[in-house]
Design an enzyme around this catalytic site. Structure first.
Site, PDB file in Angstrom:
ATOM      1  N   ASP A 269     -11.237   3.043   3.929  1.00  0.00           N
ATOM      2  CA  ASP A 269     -11.896   1.476   3.770  1.00  0.00           C
ATOM      3  C   ASP A 269     -13.324   1.439   3.809  1.00  0.00           C
ATOM      4  OD1 ASP A 269      -9.864  -0.501   3.821  1.00  0.00           O
ATOM      5  OD2 ASP A 269      -9.793  -0.694   5.946  1.00  0.00           O
TER       6      ASP A 269
ATOM      7  N   LYS B  67       0.705  -1.334  -0.057  1.00  0.00           N
ATOM      8  CA  LYS B  67      -0.066  -0.071  -0.043  1.00  0.00           C
ATOM      9  C   LYS B  67       0.997   1.475   0.008  1.00  0.00           C
ATOM     10  CE  LYS B  67      -3.989  -1.913   2.395  1.00  0.00           C
ATOM     11  NZ  LYS B  67      -4.749  -2.166   3.869  1.00  0.00           N
TER      12      LYS B  67
ATOM     13  N   GLN C  32      -5.257  -1.424   9.643  1.00  0.00           N
ATOM     14  CA  GLN C  32      -5.354  -2.600   8.872  1.00  0.00           C
ATOM     15  C   GLN C  32      -5.818  -3.940   9.674  1.00  0.00           C
ATOM     16  OE1 GLN C  32      -3.656  -3.042   5.931  1.00  0.00           O
ATOM     17  NE2 GLN C  32      -4.126  -5.381   6.096  1.00  0.00           N
TER      18      GLN C  32
END
Lengths: 288, 288
Positions: free
Chosen positions: A118, A51, A95
């Site tokens: 997200d 990422k 995460q």
């Protein structure tokens, strides 16, 4: 034929890089993404590294906060509070999965929905569910739609989409996006009876179930478009490890009109869509 | 056979009345519902009057705020702010539809989600969508599930439920509730092809489309359970006006195993579930 997620994701990132440069030039705002990772799960660290690399490659600012595995929920929520109120941070991603002593729901709820790249915060889920504009849409489902449209064109109206799997991360949001595209949608899952029959109706079949080679050729309508979200690591009889999807690719590829391969299908789209969400969040700040 | 919504709603209200009395005795809290109505739409006023009557009958406090049709959004939002911060108000309901100059989304978003007894706030939609506990669930969809269970028993697992209609108020939330009950779900709508074929798979068929007598007998699987959410006013050739559902009752009744009549099916459940949500909201306050 294959739907080449790797190439489509690269094209999307190239497009985003241009927009990032434009936003910097026009508004002096450089989109910035902060990833928080708790603990030392090797797979999570590989994924986060990826990422960071892609974030930087398209000209965004990437920050990483690594916290020890015994981080308390209070400490993590404090970190999020700081990031929420830091105007230079546009996107925040925690995460997942988190260590078990941390409540994922509570952590996700603590992220400012406008920075929740997200797309997992209840406010963003609610907007997706209600078909409201202005929310951040979960990345993998977004990627699935882009891949389907790459093959089918932009108008999916009237197609019957069957989604196998009902997770909050993939199954349900991808079904809602397909509904917004005017598809008839069916959500099937572990309790579904006659799964093969249900799947066989699909013009678009999305498999997000987490079982290697689960979907067989006789579940697939001739000419269907197959989006395979699964990433399963299997070991062959000869001891070789490889990644396969939820769809038995070798069986299905000749039956369908298009399929996303694993790897190289949905996978690469997820990070590209994360970057797209970060740009959206940064634009909101820049234009306000 | 008919599923008698009128009786089931009455039983639910009787049960709520006992719980209301208990909550008052144990915690000194009497659940209270405030309804805001803007303008003078006669149908809305009849409906609100009915709500007030039933609220009082089960021992709850009912307040009504009637605002003129030219009320500004600012004024309405101020009223909501006052109710949000008033600890004696447990449930707030803004009667829809609102006059056109008022933004419904903005108004609903301004209600404290914990007092949003209609369950329309994005936080409540998000919780419903994510399958999280603790949200307030929209009333009519709640009623549909209760009626289906009255006939089928509490375990709907593995049944195929087809919902015709995809509104935020009924279609989508009822589909999510059926998914939580482990049904396979299909959402069909105006863009669906082969609608009859799609409906014919349904063990549970929910019609929420707003077209009189839309669903015909040959769309219905033998022995299906039919939940008819439609309330349509039609005028016969002889000039007589009557209410009918979205399902052609006369055709379908002999084909299905059970059907909710119109009127007397889903309709009475909506207010009963509103009162149930008000009790939930009041309990949260009482137990905190």
């Amino acid at each position: 034929m294959n739907i080449d997620g790797k190439l489509i994701a690269k094209n999307l990132r190239d497009h985003l890089a241009v927009e990032v440069a434009e936003l910097k030039a026009s508004h002096g705002v450089q989109p910035s993404l902060t990833v928080i990772i708790v603990g030392d799960d090797p797979a999570s660290h590989v994924y986060v590294k990826n990422k960071i690399k892609q974030t930087q490659e398209i000209g965004m600012i990437s920050n990483e906060i690594v916290l020890p595995i015994d981080t308390t929920e209070e400490h993590l929520l404090n970190e999020l509070e700081k990031l929420n109120s830091d105007n230079s941070v546009h996107g925040i991603l925690v995460q997942l999965p988190l260590p078990k002593h941390l409540n994922e729901n509570a952590v996700i709820s603590a992220i400012n929905p406008e920075k929740d790249v997200d797309g997992f915060h209840a406010v963003n889920s609610g907007k997706l569910f209600n078909g409201e504009e202005g929310g951040l849409v979960p990345c993998t489902p977004q990627g699935c739609i882009l891949l389907a449209k790459e093959h089918l064109g932009t108008d999916l109206s009237g197609l019957h989409a069957v989604v196998i799997g009902r997770s909050n991360i993939v199954g349900k949001p991808v079904a809602m996006l397909l509904l917004q595209e005017n598809c008839t949608i069916t959500i099937a899952h572990s309790k579904t009876k006659n799964l093969a029959e249900v799947c066989k109706q699909a013009d678009i079949l999305v498999a997000a179930v987490g079982i290697a080679n689960f979907v067989k050729a006789d579940w697939v309508k001739d000419g269907a478009t197959i989006i395979d979200v699964g990433i399963n690591r299997i070991t062959s009889e000869t001891g070789v490890t490889k990644l396969v999807g939820d769809v038995d690719y070798d069986e299905v590829v000749s039956k369908c009109s298009a399929i996303t391969p694993v790897p190289g299908g949905v996978g690469p789209m997820t990070i590209a869509c994360l970057l797209s969400n970060t740009l959206i969040a940064a634009k909101k700040v820049a234009y306000n």
